[in-house]
Write a protein that holds these residues in place. Structure first.
Motif, PDB file in Angstrom:
ATOM      1  N   GLN A 165       0.836  -1.187   0.000  1.00 21.56           N
ATOM      2  CA  GLN A 165       0.000   0.000   0.000  1.00 21.56           C
ATOM      3  C   GLN A 165       0.874   1.242   0.000  1.00 21.56           C
ATOM      4  OE1 GLN A 165      -3.333   0.055  -0.176  1.00 21.56           O
ATOM      5  NE2 GLN A 165      -3.339  -2.190  -0.295  1.00 21.56           N
ATOM      6  N   PRO A 166       0.485   2.291  -0.743  1.00 18.06           N
ATOM      7  CA  PRO A 166       1.266   3.531  -0.719  1.00 18.06           C
ATOM      8  C   PRO A 166       1.203   4.164   0.663  1.00 18.06           C
ATOM      9  CG  PRO A 166      -0.826   3.864  -1.834  1.00 18.06           C
ATOM     10  CD  PRO A 166      -0.697   2.380  -1.603  1.00 18.06           C
ATOM     11  N   LEU A 167       2.215   4.891   1.008  1.00 14.40           N
ATOM     12  CA  LEU A 167       2.238   5.584   2.297  1.00 14.40           C
ATOM     13  C   LEU A 167       1.168   6.661   2.333  1.00 14.40           C
ATOM     14  CD1 LEU A 167       6.082   6.000   2.838  1.00 14.40           C
ATOM     15  CD2 LEU A 167       4.549   4.362   3.934  1.00 14.40           C
ATOM     16  N   ARG A 168       0.455   6.759   3.429  1.00 14.35           N
ATOM     17  CA  ARG A 168      -0.611   7.754   3.574  1.00 14.35           C
ATOM     18  C   ARG A 168      -0.153   8.892   4.461  1.00 14.35           C
ATOM     19  NH1 ARG A 168      -6.136   4.220   4.578  1.00 14.35           N
ATOM     20  NH2 ARG A 168      -6.211   3.202   2.538  1.00 14.35           N
ATOM     21  N   THR A 169      -0.494  10.078   4.040  1.00 18.46           N
ATOM     22  CA  THR A 169      -0.222  11.255   4.875  1.00 18.46           C
ATOM     23  C   THR A 169      -1.541  11.725   5.458  1.00 18.46           C
ATOM     24  OG1 THR A 169      -0.442  12.704   2.964  1.00 18.46           O
ATOM     25  CG2 THR A 169       1.783  11.946   3.515  1.00 18.46           C
ATOM     26  N   SER A 170      -1.581  12.090   6.709  1.00 18.36           N
ATOM     27  CA  SER A 170      -2.820  12.513   7.371  1.00 18.36           C
ATOM     28  C   SER A 170      -3.315  13.815   6.761  1.00 18.36           C
ATOM     29  CB  SER A 170      -2.567  12.713   8.871  1.00 18.36           C
ATOM     30  OG  SER A 170      -1.590  13.700   9.059  1.00 18.36           O
ATOM     31  N   THR A 171      -4.665  13.885   6.523  1.00 16.20           N
ATOM     32  CA  THR A 171      -5.297  15.085   5.974  1.00 16.20           C
ATOM     33  C   THR A 171      -5.835  15.927   7.121  1.00 16.20           C
ATOM     34  OG1 THR A 171      -5.936  13.878   3.995  1.00 16.20           O
ATOM     35  CG2 THR A 171      -7.064  15.947   4.431  1.00 16.20           C
ATOM     36  N   LEU A 172      -5.319  17.122   7.252  1.00 14.56           N
ATOM     37  CA  LEU A 172      -5.756  18.005   8.326  1.00 14.56           C
ATOM     38  C   LEU A 172      -6.921  18.861   7.846  1.00 14.56           C
ATOM     39  CD1 LEU A 172      -2.294  19.163   9.726  1.00 14.56           C
ATOM     40  CD2 LEU A 172      -3.811  17.396  10.617  1.00 14.56           C
ATOM     41  N   LEU A 173      -8.084  18.695   8.488  1.00 16.73           N
ATOM     42  CA  LEU A 173      -9.254  19.498   8.151  1.00 16.73           C
ATOM     43  C   LEU A 173      -9.167  20.848   8.837  1.00 16.73           C
ATOM     44  CD1 LEU A 173     -12.010  16.764   8.516  1.00 16.73           C
ATOM     45  CD2 LEU A 173     -11.013  17.634   6.399  1.00 16.73           C
ATOM     46  N   PRO A 174      -9.624  21.904   8.172  1.00 17.03           N
ATOM     47  CA  PRO A 174      -9.580  23.223   8.816  1.00 17.03           C
ATOM     48  C   PRO A 174     -10.468  23.237  10.050  1.00 17.03           C
ATOM     49  CG  PRO A 174     -10.935  23.264   6.830  1.00 17.03           C
ATOM     50  CD  PRO A 174     -10.237  21.936   6.844  1.00 17.03           C
ATOM     51  N   PRO A 175     -10.095  23.949  11.087  1.00 12.09           N
ATOM     52  CA  PRO A 175     -10.927  23.997  12.296  1.00 12.09           C
ATOM     53  C   PRO A 175     -12.289  24.604  11.990  1.00 12.09           C
ATOM     54  CG  PRO A 175      -9.221  25.679  12.345  1.00 12.09           C
ATOM     55  CD  PRO A 175      -8.897  24.795  11.189  1.00 12.09           C
ATOM     56  N   ALA A 176     -13.305  24.117  12.651  1.00  7.73           N
ATOM     57  CA  ALA A 176     -14.671  24.608  12.443  1.00  7.73           C
ATOM     58  C   ALA A 176     -15.220  25.106  13.777  1.00  7.73           C
ATOM     59  CB  ALA A 176     -15.559  23.503  11.882  1.00  7.73           C
ATOM     60  N   ALA A 177     -15.807  26.293  13.762  1.00  9.83           N
ATOM     61  CA  ALA A 177     -16.354  26.864  14.999  1.00  9.83           C
ATOM     62  C   ALA A 177     -17.413  27.892  14.647  1.00  9.83           C
ATOM     63  CB  ALA A 177     -15.240  27.512  15.824  1.00  9.83           C
ATOM     64  N   PHE A 178     -18.301  28.147  15.591  1.00 10.57           N
ATOM     65  CA  PHE A 178     -19.283  29.208  15.419  1.00 10.57           C
ATOM     66  C   PHE A 178     -18.592  30.564  15.494  1.00 10.57           C
ATOM     67  CE2 PHE A 178     -22.004  25.728  16.830  1.00 10.57           C
ATOM     68  CZ  PHE A 178     -23.099  25.868  15.998  1.00 10.57           C
ATOM     69  N   GLY A 179     -19.122  31.523  14.733  1.00  8.66           N
ATOM     70  CA  GLY A 179     -18.611  32.873  14.816  1.00  8.66           C
ATOM     71  C   GLY A 179     -19.083  33.539  16.096  1.00  8.66           C
ATOM     72  N   PRO A 180     -18.627  34.757  16.372  1.00  6.10           N
ATOM     73  CA  PRO A 180     -19.042  35.442  17.599  1.00  6.10           C
ATOM     74  C   PRO A 180     -20.547  35.698  17.616  1.00  6.10           C
ATOM     75  CG  PRO A 180     -17.905  36.934  16.110  1.00  6.10           C
ATOM     76  CD  PRO A 180     -17.726  35.564  15.548  1.00  6.10           C
ATOM     77  N   PHE A 181     -21.130  35.669  18.804  1.00 12.29           N
ATOM     78  CA  PHE A 181     -22.564  35.906  18.972  1.00 12.29           C
ATOM     79  C   PHE A 181     -22.813  37.340  19.427  1.00 12.29           C
ATOM     80  CE2 PHE A 181     -22.321  31.344  19.089  1.00 12.29           C
ATOM     81  CZ  PHE A 181     -23.511  30.924  18.520  1.00 12.29           C
ATOM     82  N   THR A 182     -23.907  37.905  18.938  1.00 13.32           N
ATOM     83  CA  THR A 182     -24.358  39.217  19.380  1.00 13.32           C
ATOM     84  C   THR A 182     -25.542  39.016  20.312  1.00 13.32           C
ATOM     85  OG1 THR A 182     -23.688  40.229  17.283  1.00 13.32           O
ATOM     86  CG2 THR A 182     -25.213  41.465  18.661  1.00 13.32           C
ATOM     87  N   GLY A 183     -25.410  39.430  21.559  1.00  9.23           N
ATOM     88  CA  GLY A 183     -26.455  39.236  22.544  1.00  9.23           C
ATOM     89  C   GLY A 183     -25.997  38.339  23.675  1.00  9.23           C
ATOM     90  N   VAL A 184     -26.904  38.117  24.626  1.00  8.99           N
ATOM     91  CA  VAL A 184     -26.608  37.322  25.813  1.00  8.99           C
ATOM     92  C   VAL A 184     -27.630  36.198  25.928  1.00  8.99           C
ATOM     93  CG1 VAL A 184     -26.391  37.363  28.326  1.00  8.99           C
ATOM     94  CG2 VAL A 184     -25.618  39.326  26.988  1.00  8.99           C
ATOM     95  N   ALA A 185     -27.170  34.991  26.247  1.00  7.37           N
ATOM     96  CA  ALA A 185     -28.071  33.857  26.451  1.00  7.37           C
ATOM     97  C   ALA A 185     -28.824  34.073  27.765  1.00  7.37           C
ATOM     98  CB  ALA A 185     -27.284  32.555  26.484  1.00  7.37           C
ATOM     99  N   ARG A 186     -30.067  34.466  27.666  1.00  7.04           N
ATOM    100  CA  ARG A 186     -30.871  34.822  28.833  1.00  7.04           C
ATOM    101  C   ARG A 186     -32.332  34.578  28.508  1.00  7.04           C
ATOM    102  NH1 ARG A 186     -29.760  38.553  33.028  1.00  7.04           N
ATOM    103  NH2 ARG A 186     -31.636  39.332  34.054  1.00  7.04           N
ATOM    104  N   GLN A 187     -33.124  34.225  29.508  1.00  6.03           N
ATOM    105  CA  GLN A 187     -34.561  34.057  29.292  1.00  6.03           C
ATOM    106  C   GLN A 187     -35.152  35.344  28.716  1.00  6.03           C
ATOM    107  OE1 GLN A 187     -35.868  32.981  33.247  1.00  6.03           O
ATOM    108  NE2 GLN A 187     -35.947  30.799  32.741  1.00  6.03           N
ATOM    109  N   GLY A 188     -35.919  35.197  27.630  1.00  7.21           N
ATOM    110  CA  GLY A 188     -36.560  36.345  27.005  1.00  7.21           C
ATOM    111  C   GLY A 188     -35.683  37.118  26.046  1.00  7.21           C
ATOM    112  N   ALA A 189     -34.468  36.632  25.757  1.00  6.61           N
ATOM    113  CA  ALA A 189     -33.538  37.359  24.896  1.00  6.61           C
ATOM    114  C   ALA A 189     -33.273  36.592  23.610  1.00  6.61           C
ATOM    115  CB  ALA A 189     -32.220  37.603  25.631  1.00  6.61           C
ATOM    116  N   LEU A 190     -32.706  37.295  22.618  1.00 10.69           N
ATOM    117  CA  LEU A 190     -32.339  36.641  21.371  1.00 10.69           C
ATOM    118  C   LEU A 190     -30.864  36.856  21.081  1.00 10.69           C
ATOM    119  CD1 LEU A 190     -32.002  38.970  18.989  1.00 10.69           C
ATOM    120  CD2 LEU A 190     -34.488  38.903  18.990  1.00 10.69           C
ATOM    121  N   LEU A 191     -30.321  35.971  20.225  1.00  7.00           N
ATOM    122  CA  LEU A 191     -28.912  36.010  19.844  1.00  7.00           C
ATOM    123  C   LEU A 191     -28.793  35.923  18.329  1.00  7.00           C
ATOM    124  CD1 LEU A 191     -27.261  33.470  22.337  1.00  7.00           C
ATOM    125  CD2 LEU A 191     -27.173  35.945  22.467  1.00  7.00           C
TER     126      LEU A 191
END
Length: 286
Positions: free
Chosen positions: A23-49
């Protein structure tokens, strides 16, 4: 012993041939990091983000409820007045990865009034019972309308300014039995004062005649499942299907329906969750 002749040549050929199952030698494939962008607002009852989904998101859910994502990755979520202390936002990417964002939802500070010597409001009269089901069906149908409005992206403004006479979430407890909490914010204004659109949107309900509780009721869809309702108006100045711009005049303050005096009741909902307009619009500039 050194082998010569035909046998030696065959042995050398075998040594030089690659293994049949190598088998040919395999090199590991690094996937780009994935994350949510910054949120506007506060997680609170009655609030939106407002947030941005990870690149490559194909599915987004909040506590297993599907969330719509705009083409640029932006999305909206909100927390009901009685939301639980925790919420989980999950994005599924095109490559199968799963990205999770956990929220600790802060409790709201609601005005609770305990009336230990007062019973709840008497049973509604027959006229109310006759008319109310049809009114509720109209409201329900209006909230099912989702337009392409982009008002949800905007910083909301107050539809009217004045003294706050009723707070979102306020509730009375009658002899230990809780009454319905106040589902919006009340702004005391003289009858006839103008009411404007707090953000861009599309009119989804303009009551042709006063409802029993809400009076002249106007509802606007701001997109992404977010809508506003304006109650007790003396006049509605727009029609169903109208596309509105933030700041556009939409009606006049009144005291129609069940109202003790002229004021504007502004209520907001997102995907069936009641939210606090004061937390959406921020401090009122008088």
């Amino acid at each position: 012993m050194i082998r010569t002749g035909r046998g030696a040549l065959l042995a050398l050929a075998v040594l030089c041939m690659p293994a049949a199952h190598a088998q040919p030698l395999r090199t590991s494939t690094l996937l780009p990091p994935a994350a949510f962008g910054p949120f506007t607002g506060v997680a609170r009852q009655g609030a939106l983000l407002l947030g941005t989904a990870p690149a490559g998101t194909t599915q987004l859910t909040l506590d297993d409820m599907p969330i719509e994502v705009a083409r640029d990755g932006r999305f909206l979520i909100a927390f009901d007045r009685d939301a639980g202390p925790h919420a989980s936002l999950v994005a599924i990417l095109a490559d199968g990865r799963r990205v999770t964002k956990e929220f600790d939802v802060a409790p709201g500070e609601w005005r609770i009034e305990r009336l230990d010597r007062v019973a709840r409001t008497p049973v509604p009269d027959a006229e109310f019972e006759r008319r109310r089901p049809a009114e509720l069906e109209q409201i329900k149908a209006a909230r099912l309308v989702h337009s392409d409005a982009d008002g949800w992206r905007q910083r909301f403004i107050w539809p009217a300014t004045g003294r706050i006479s009723g707070l979102f979430g306020a509730q009375r407890i009658y002899r230990g039995e809780p009454g319905a909490y106040h589902g919006g914010v009340d702004i005391a204004k003289p009858a006839g004062a103008p009411v404007v659109a707090p953000a861009d949107g599309v009119v989804i309900l303009a009551a042709p005649s006063p409802f029993t509780l809400e009076g002249n009721l106007l509802m606007i869809d701001h997109g992404m499942g977010l809508n506003s309702a304006f109650l007790h108006l003396s006049k509605i100045e727009v029609r169903v299907g109208d596309h509105l711009r933030q700041g556009q005049e939409i009606g006049r303050v009144g005291a129609t329906g069940r109202a003790s005096g002229p004021h504007l009741h502004w209520a907001m909902m997102w995907q069936g969750r009641r939210i606090d307009p004061m937390r959406v619009a921020g401090a009122m500039a008088q």
